[in-house]
Design an enzyme around this catalytic site. Sequence first.
Site, mmCIF file in Angstrom:
data_model
loop_
_atom_site.group_PDB
_atom_site.id
_atom_site.type_symbol
_atom_site.label_atom_id
_atom_site.label_comp_id
_atom_site.label_asym_id
_atom_site.label_seq_id
_atom_site.Cartn_x
_atom_site.Cartn_y
_atom_site.Cartn_z
ATOM 1 N N PHE A 141 22.365 6.730 -0.654
ATOM 2 C CA PHE A 141 23.111 5.853 -1.554
ATOM 3 C C PHE A 141 22.388 4.522 -1.654
ATOM 4 C CE2 PHE A 141 26.025 2.609 -2.917
ATOM 5 C CZ PHE A 141 26.547 3.196 -4.051
ATOM 6 N N ASP A 226 16.574 0.246 3.227
ATOM 7 C CA ASP A 226 17.791 -0.272 2.596
ATOM 8 C C ASP A 226 18.782 -0.608 3.704
ATOM 9 O OD1 ASP A 226 20.185 -0.774 1.351
ATOM 10 O OD2 ASP A 226 20.007 0.860 -0.103
ATOM 11 N N LYS A 255 25.404 -7.373 0.497
ATOM 12 C CA LYS A 255 26.723 -7.320 1.133
ATOM 13 C C LYS A 255 27.001 -8.502 2.064
ATOM 14 C CE LYS A 255 27.865 -2.674 0.009
ATOM 15 N NZ LYS A 255 27.111 -1.430 -0.029
HETATM 16 C C1 LIG Z 1 26.463 -0.961 -1.257
HETATM 17 C C2 LIG Z 1 25.097 -0.421 -1.141
HETATM 18 C C3 LIG Z 1 24.167 -0.549 -2.188
HETATM 19 C C4 LIG Z 1 24.517 -1.137 -3.536
HETATM 20 O O1 LIG Z 1 25.002 -2.424 -3.472
HETATM 21 P P1 LIG Z 1 25.845 -3.009 -4.716
HETATM 22 O O2 LIG Z 1 26.047 -4.438 -4.360
HETATM 23 O O3 LIG Z 1 27.120 -2.233 -4.779
HETATM 24 O O4 LIG Z 1 25.014 -2.815 -5.930
HETATM 25 C C5 LIG Z 1 22.889 -0.075 -1.974
HETATM 26 N N1 LIG Z 1 22.538 0.504 -0.812
HETATM 27 C C6 LIG Z 1 23.401 0.662 0.213
HETATM 28 C C7 LIG Z 1 22.946 1.300 1.486
HETATM 29 C C8 LIG Z 1 24.720 0.220 0.076
HETATM 30 O O5 LIG Z 1 25.591 0.413 1.061
#
Ligand SMILES: *Cc1c(COP(=O)(O)O)cnc(C)c1O
Length: 401
Positions: A141, A226, A255
């Site tokens: 994700f 990520d 985040k």
């Molecule tokens: C939440 C998340 C994203 C995307 O972030 P957004 O601010 O919702 O665009 C990408 N990678 C990971 C691992 C995430 O948890």
Amino acid sequence: MAEASSLIDLEDRFGAHNYHPLDVVITRAEGVWVWDVEGKRYMDCLAAYSAVNQGHCHPRLVKTLVEQACKVALTSRAFRNDQLGPFCQELAELSGFSRVLPMNTGAEAVETALKAARKWGYTRRGIAEGQAEILTFEGNFHGRTTTIVGFSTEEAYRSGFGPFTPGFRTLPYGDAQAVADAMNPHVVAVLVEPIQGESGIIIPPDGYLRRLREITSKHNALLVLDEIQSGLGRTGKLFAYQHEEIRPDIVIVGKALSGGMYPVSAILADEDVMGVFAPGEHGSTYGGNPLGAAVARTALRVLIDEGMVERSANLGEDLKQRLRAIPSDHIAEVRGRGLWIGIELKSTAGGARRFCEALQQEGLLCKDTHENVIRIAPPLVITEEEIEWAVERIAQVLTTP
Ligand SMILES: *Cc1c(COP(=O)(O)O)cnc(C)c1O
């Protein structure tokens, strides 16, 4: 004050139906607690997917937000502002990477990393134009843009949104040999989550990231982590990759970078990679704005000053042991790192959603992920007493047939 049911009705009538939330309408929050419009209190065990690691409405963050909003909020990058430089310096010094490129949402930062990796491949490796390949993983994700959902393996995320960006290849997660076998002269980067959160808190085998580091180094490809959800304390380290003592080439953060106050994301890298961007080649109107930069500076300081990373390590281990001790016929496995725990249910349990609804009745807000996993990820300011309170309720719900 409007009733919950009429607010839900408004959202359903006038909003797009791209989510299926629990029917709790939150109006106020503080620390690990949120209150609904009827005044009922709940413990937030999702923490906005780790965006509020610092706790809801942290007073220092609120203060920074208000003070900075009264001074200057947005300049665009056409001009400079007095928060961006210090923000980049502080994040660089904290992370040990020499350069920071700020964006807003996580998906934008992922896109930034993909662009950096491709351009690095063309300009530094001499890969023929249009030939760069990036390796990604099943169950990944990374956000919701058309490019990113193009390499998702989740049907709901991608179905109907093509055609997709070429240049990505998807491999099984946790299998380093598959990466070694997939390496070829066109591979510019491997994009990976150190732990797959949205996929159900999937922890790869020990040594996996170390192997990926070896393989990418050997083939002169970038290792891109990520850490949008796993980073900034969630796993009990500042970054989850530190559990394997490696150093990636690009780290993507978001985040909790702004403690839930305001969207701020970034990529971190050294000059060799970040140097691929020249003026005009990438940007964002809000990226690096003084309001976001000021909030992020405080969010990082709060995380460190208040020992939240250590709290996550210590309390997370405690919580995991307590959850493992629940004598429930429904639990298949409890796994996690730091205050990021997945309770995987047996297929006979009837899905995680009904337990999340039962937990809501008990005053705990959790999110089911991938049908069978209940994710427990409270703000890192949770206390031992609050953990005890949560475990009692989780045990009660999971031992009810
Ligand atoms: C939440 C998340 C994203 C995307 O972030 P957004 O601010 O919702 O665009 C990408 N990678 C990971 C691992 C995430 O948890």
